[in-house]
Design an enzyme around this catalytic site. Sequence first.
Site, PDB file in Angstrom:
ATOM      1  N   ASP A   9       7.880  -7.284  15.584  1.00  0.00           N
ATOM      2  CA  ASP A   9       7.391  -6.586  14.303  1.00  0.00           C
ATOM      3  C   ASP A   9       7.211  -5.116  14.567  1.00  0.00           C
ATOM      4  O   ASP A   9       6.928  -4.476  15.549  1.00  0.00           O
ATOM      5  CB  ASP A   9       6.188  -7.390  13.790  1.00  0.00           C
ATOM      6  CG  ASP A   9       5.804  -6.944  12.404  1.00  0.00           C
ATOM      7  OD1 ASP A   9       6.733  -6.859  11.669  1.00  0.00           O
ATOM      8  OD2 ASP A   9       4.663  -6.254  12.098  1.00  0.00           O
ATOM      9  N   GLU A  11       6.185  -1.306  12.234  1.00  0.00           N
ATOM     10  CA  GLU A  11       5.868  -0.631  11.065  1.00  0.00           C
ATOM     11  C   GLU A  11       6.457   0.597  11.167  1.00  0.00           C
ATOM     12  O   GLU A  11       6.722   1.026  12.138  1.00  0.00           O
ATOM     13  CB  GLU A  11       4.202  -0.507  11.149  1.00  0.00           C
ATOM     14  CG  GLU A  11       3.494  -1.610  10.934  1.00  0.00           C
ATOM     15  CD  GLU A  11       3.798  -2.622   9.730  1.00  0.00           C
ATOM     16  OE1 GLU A  11       4.145  -2.288   8.966  1.00  0.00           O
ATOM     17  OE2 GLU A  11       3.304  -3.916  10.104  1.00  0.00           O
ATOM     18  N   GLU A  54       3.549   5.323   0.025  1.00  0.00           N
ATOM     19  CA  GLU A  54       3.685   3.882  -0.214  1.00  0.00           C
ATOM     20  C   GLU A  54       3.640   2.990   1.015  1.00  0.00           C
ATOM     21  O   GLU A  54       2.868   1.924   1.076  1.00  0.00           O
ATOM     22  CB  GLU A  54       4.759   3.502  -1.055  1.00  0.00           C
ATOM     23  CG  GLU A  54       4.908   1.937  -1.410  1.00  0.00           C
ATOM     24  CD  GLU A  54       3.767   1.307  -2.345  1.00  0.00           C
ATOM     25  OE1 GLU A  54       3.604   0.130  -2.209  1.00  0.00           O
ATOM     26  OE2 GLU A  54       2.959   2.066  -3.046  1.00  0.00           O
ATOM     27  N   HIS A  59       0.518  -0.366   5.472  1.00  0.00           N
ATOM     28  CA  HIS A  59       0.058  -0.508   6.765  1.00  0.00           C
ATOM     29  C   HIS A  59      -1.181   0.383   7.144  1.00  0.00           C
ATOM     30  O   HIS A  59      -1.849   0.053   8.276  1.00  0.00           O
ATOM     31  CB  HIS A  59       1.014  -0.229   7.676  1.00  0.00           C
ATOM     32  CG  HIS A  59       1.740   0.892   7.873  1.00  0.00           C
ATOM     33  ND1 HIS A  59       1.228   2.295   8.021  1.00  0.00           N
ATOM     34  CD2 HIS A  59       3.125   1.414   7.632  1.00  0.00           C
ATOM     35  CE1 HIS A  59       2.122   3.172   7.821  1.00  0.00           C
ATOM     36  NE2 HIS A  59       3.270   2.898   7.545  1.00  0.00           N
ATOM     37  N   HIS A 152      -0.980  -4.303   6.519  1.00  0.00           N
ATOM     38  CA  HIS A 152       0.070  -4.807   7.762  1.00  0.00           C
ATOM     39  C   HIS A 152      -0.431  -4.046   9.164  1.00  0.00           C
ATOM     40  O   HIS A 152      -0.880  -2.953   9.279  1.00  0.00           O
ATOM     41  CB  HIS A 152       1.494  -4.316   7.242  1.00  0.00           C
ATOM     42  CG  HIS A 152       2.020  -5.213   6.056  1.00  0.00           C
ATOM     43  ND1 HIS A 152       3.169  -5.618   5.942  1.00  0.00           N
ATOM     44  CD2 HIS A 152       1.185  -5.561   4.926  1.00  0.00           C
ATOM     45  CE1 HIS A 152       3.419  -6.277   4.816  1.00  0.00           C
ATOM     46  NE2 HIS A 152       2.165  -6.528   4.319  1.00  0.00           N
ATOM     47  N   ASP A 157       0.368  -9.080  12.911  1.00  0.00           N
ATOM     48  CA  ASP A 157       1.264  -9.804  12.356  1.00  0.00           C
ATOM     49  C   ASP A 157       2.088 -10.797  13.146  1.00  0.00           C
ATOM     50  O   ASP A 157       2.626 -11.734  13.014  1.00  0.00           O
ATOM     51  CB  ASP A 157       2.467  -8.653  11.417  1.00  0.00           C
ATOM     52  CG  ASP A 157       1.799  -8.404  10.317  1.00  0.00           C
ATOM     53  OD1 ASP A 157       0.684  -8.738   9.799  1.00  0.00           O
ATOM     54  OD2 ASP A 157       2.578  -7.165   9.399  1.00  0.00           O
TER      55      ASP A 157
END
Length: 239
Positions: A9, A11, A54, A59, A152, A157
């Site tokens: 995963d 970000e 945004e 996150h 997040h 995650d």
Amino acid sequence: MSDREVLLDTETTGLEAAQGHRIIEICCLELRNHVPTGRVLHRLVDPGREIDPEAERIHGITRASLIGKPAFGEIADELLAFLGEDPIVAHNAPFDIGFINAELARLDLPPIDPARAIDTVALARRRHPGLPANLDALCRRFGIDISMRTTHNALLDCQLLAQVYLELLGGRQPGLGLAPAARGAVRGARAAAPPTRRPRPIVPSAEELAAHRAFIASIEGALWARLEPETYGSATTPR
């Protein structure tokens, strides 16, 4: 064939790698037979650019918190070594693989083959067509606790996705994969020693017996009185 997979995963500073957005957090979690082994690679990365508001809202990672963290080029070798040549499991895999390949291209390194990716979004849509396939929805569907997921986070995650992935593959419970010989031994032990039930006799009290006899005596031609006249008396006792 290897039983190893790597769950991944990321970000990022924004949604479009083609617009120059960068990775700011990456997590890889090793799986064996679809179950986490405990081996994890987790790194925060200085992207060298601002984070879209945004994206930061999603996150919660700020630009200031990344100052002094390594650049992607400093962790690239470690990341590629952890990924190896094994399948990569990711939720919306084209997004994560696309960002990693954009970072590798900046370093003149060969890209990761997208064919290695197992996309759990696509897996969820095949198994549950028409239903939401985002991570929160899948966790709720499978009864996975997401109370810690306020924003997040690549590490959290990954941990949640590992549970979701197992459920999407059929919900096999880790630790229950007995070898054939072990399964036979368990069946043999059950056959040799079937469960027993301890009898629980119900014995009426003297008062209950007397009340029952009085009730039978009140019934004209009662069957019980014919069968056991010494207990219930004459069968012709009037009501």
